[in-house]
Scaffold this motif. Structure first.
Motif, short mmCIF file in Angstrom:
data_model
loop_
_atom_site.label_atom_id
_atom_site.label_comp_id
_atom_site.label_asym_id
_atom_site.label_seq_id
_atom_site.Cartn_x
_atom_site.Cartn_y
_atom_site.Cartn_z
N LYS A 38 40.46 34.66 37.14
CA LYS A 38 40.55 34.92 38.58
C LYS A 38 41.61 35.96 38.88
O LYS A 38 42.66 36.00 38.23
N LEU A 39 41.31 36.79 39.85
CA LEU A 39 42.32 37.71 40.36
C LEU A 39 43.29 36.92 41.24
O LEU A 39 42.96 35.83 41.72
N PRO A 40 44.50 37.43 41.45
CA PRO A 40 45.41 36.77 42.39
C PRO A 40 44.74 36.63 43.75
O PRO A 40 43.87 37.42 44.12
N SER A 41 45.14 35.63 44.49
CA SER A 41 44.56 35.39 45.82
C SER A 41 44.91 36.53 46.76
O SER A 41 45.83 37.32 46.52
N THR A 42 44.19 36.59 47.87
CA THR A 42 44.47 37.62 48.87
C THR A 42 45.89 37.51 49.38
O THR A 42 46.59 38.51 49.56
N THR A 43 46.36 36.28 49.58
CA THR A 43 47.73 36.07 50.05
C THR A 43 48.74 36.61 49.04
O THR A 43 49.71 37.29 49.41
N VAL A 56 43.80 44.92 51.36
CA VAL A 56 43.54 44.21 50.11
C VAL A 56 42.04 44.08 49.88
O VAL A 56 41.54 44.30 48.77
N GLN A 57 41.31 43.72 50.92
CA GLN A 57 39.85 43.56 50.78
C GLN A 57 39.19 44.89 50.43
O GLN A 57 38.22 44.94 49.66
N LYS A 58 39.72 45.97 50.97
CA LYS A 58 39.17 47.29 50.66
C LYS A 58 39.39 47.63 49.19
O LYS A 58 38.52 48.23 48.53
N SER A 59 40.55 47.26 48.65
CA SER A 59 40.82 47.53 47.24
C SER A 59 39.93 46.69 46.34
O SER A 59 39.43 47.16 45.32
N LEU A 60 39.70 45.44 46.72
CA LEU A 60 38.83 44.57 45.93
C LEU A 60 37.39 45.07 45.95
O LEU A 60 36.67 44.96 44.95
N GLN A 61 36.97 45.63 47.09
CA GLN A 61 35.61 46.15 47.17
C GLN A 61 35.43 47.34 46.23
O GLN A 61 34.35 47.52 45.63
N LEU A 62 36.48 48.15 46.06
CA LEU A 62 36.41 49.25 45.10
C LEU A 62 36.12 48.73 43.70
O LEU A 62 35.26 49.25 42.98
N LYS A 64 34.79 45.88 42.88
CA LYS A 64 33.43 45.31 42.83
C LYS A 64 32.41 46.42 42.65
O LYS A 64 31.48 46.30 41.84
N ASP A 65 32.56 47.50 43.41
CA ASP A 65 31.62 48.61 43.32
C ASP A 65 31.65 49.25 41.93
O ASP A 65 30.63 49.75 41.46
N GLU A 66 32.80 49.22 41.29
CA GLU A 66 32.93 49.80 39.95
C GLU A 66 32.41 48.88 38.85
O GLU A 66 32.35 49.27 37.68
N GLY A 67 32.06 47.66 39.21
CA GLY A 67 31.52 46.72 38.23
C GLY A 67 32.56 46.01 37.40
O GLY A 67 32.24 45.44 36.36
N LEU A 68 33.83 46.02 37.85
CA LEU A 68 34.88 45.36 37.09
C LEU A 68 35.09 43.90 37.48
O LEU A 68 35.52 43.09 36.67
N VAL A 69 34.81 43.59 38.74
CA VAL A 69 34.99 42.22 39.22
C VAL A 69 33.77 41.79 40.01
O VAL A 69 32.97 42.62 40.46
N VAL A 70 33.64 40.49 40.19
CA VAL A 70 32.56 39.92 41.00
C VAL A 70 33.17 38.90 41.95
O VAL A 70 34.20 38.29 41.65
N GLY A 71 32.55 38.72 43.07
CA GLY A 71 33.05 37.75 44.05
C GLY A 71 32.13 37.66 45.23
O GLY A 71 31.33 38.55 45.49
N ARG A 72 32.23 36.56 45.92
CA ARG A 72 31.45 36.35 47.13
C ARG A 72 32.31 35.64 48.16
O ARG A 72 33.36 35.08 47.82
N VAL A 77 37.69 35.94 43.47
CA VAL A 77 37.19 37.13 42.79
C VAL A 77 37.58 37.02 41.32
O VAL A 77 38.73 36.74 40.99
N THR A 78 36.60 37.21 40.43
CA THR A 78 36.85 37.06 39.00
C THR A 78 36.50 38.35 38.25
O THR A 78 35.69 39.16 38.71
N VAL A 79 37.11 38.50 37.09
CA VAL A 79 36.85 39.66 36.23
C VAL A 79 35.52 39.46 35.53
O VAL A 79 35.23 38.38 35.02
N ARG A 80 34.69 40.49 35.51
CA ARG A 80 33.40 40.40 34.82
C ARG A 80 33.61 40.12 33.34
O ARG A 80 34.58 40.57 32.74
N GLU A 81 32.67 39.39 32.76
CA GLU A 81 32.81 38.97 31.37
C GLU A 81 32.89 40.16 30.41
O GLU A 81 33.60 40.13 29.45
N HIS A 82 32.11 41.22 30.67
CA HIS A 82 32.17 42.40 29.79
C HIS A 82 32.93 43.51 30.50
O HIS A 82 32.44 44.59 30.73
N ARG A 83 34.20 43.24 30.82
CA ARG A 83 35.01 44.17 31.60
C ARG A 83 35.08 45.55 30.96
O ARG A 83 35.10 46.56 31.62
N GLN A 84 35.16 45.58 29.62
CA GLN A 84 35.20 46.87 28.93
C GLN A 84 34.62 46.72 27.54
O GLN A 84 35.03 45.86 26.78
#
Length: 258
Positions: A38-43, A56-62, A64-72, A77-84
């Motif tokens: 998990k990524l650190p919380s928004t707080t 913060v939400q704008k940075s997390l969306q970046l 997500k768009d890059e395919g590094l994290v997933v969240g709903r 928000v968590t790091v994708r299993e195949h991050r690299q």
């Protein structure tokens, strides 16, 4: 006289959400934020970066768009299993047996279901650095084979391979179809076995073609590799330009002292 070091925020002129994304991206790619974690919380991120919730939400969306994290909504928000993914060029340099698939496909199976899609085969004037690598004269043409490599239907690498026409003219390399075992196998059968591969790796802003083919969401650098393959008598037989998303892939080389 000692010149005081400028504060990070004074030296970094990027928008705050881009700076936040850059720090988190580095922690993901280095493993400090592990796959599935998990990524650190928004707080926590608001306090750490002295930022608003919207920033913060704008940075997390970046990310997500890059395919590094997933969240709903409502979930961490968590790091994708195949991050690299790590690709090892040495593992697929040697020609495959004529009844086996191209070695890249074999190597990439460690990461998922790989596929190679042939996009174009044509005689063309190559880029200047490619032409120089192949020993071509100004204005000389070469054969281009362009393909897109994917894993689990996600683009991995855009590949432009160039061959001297005197080597491949009249052979299957010039045909618009995939070659069993790949071109290294066919070139070896034609009497041009690969003996040495030299890579020149650089980071570059993606071209329009790369941006579209690799389905990039931002102008993060791509890793551009110019690979020159030499046969007997140090004759260049292939020059390939490969581009992959720099934030999703790394290249591993094993080097021994000379």
């Amino acid at each position: 006289m000692t010149v005081p070091k400028p504060e990070a925020d004074d030296a970094d002129r990027r928008a705050l959400h881009e700076r936040i994304a850059a720090d988190l991206r580095d922690e993901i790619m280095s493993g400090d934020l592990p796959p599935g974690g998990k990524l650190p919380s928004t707080t926590q991120l608001k306090e750490r970066f002295v930022a608003s919730n919207a920033t913060v939400q704008k940075s997390l969306q970046l990310l997500k768009d890059e395919g590094l994290v997933v969240g709903r909504a409502g979930a961490a928000v968590t790091v994708r299993e195949h991050r690299q993914r790590t690709m090892r060029p040495a593992s697929y340099m040697a020609p495959a047996a004529s009844d086996e698939p191209y070695r890249w496909l074999t190597e990439a199976r460690r990461h998922g279901h790989p596929r190679s899609r042939l996009l174009d085969v044509a005689e063309t004037r190559p880029p200047a650095d490619v032409g120089a690598a192949l020993g071509l004269g100004e204005g000389d043409r070469a054969l281009l084979r362009c393909q897109l490599l994917t894993i689990d239907d996600e683009p991995v690498e855009l590949v432009h391979s160039y061959y001297p026409l005197e080597i491949v003219r009249g052979t299957a390399v010039m045909e618009r179809r995939r070659i069993k075992g790949g071109t290294p196998t066919l070139l070896a059968e034609l009497g041009h076995p690969p003996r040495l591969s030299v890579d020149r790796v650089s980071a570059r802003v993606p071209t329009r073609e790369q941006y579209t083919a690799l389905r990039l969401s931002s102008s993060l650098p791509v890793l551009r590799t110019l690979r020159i393959v030499y046969s007997d008598d140090e004759r260049p037989i292939e020059a390939t330009v490969m581009a992959k998303a720099g934030h999703l892939y790394e290249v591993q080389y094993e080097i021994t002292p000379e």
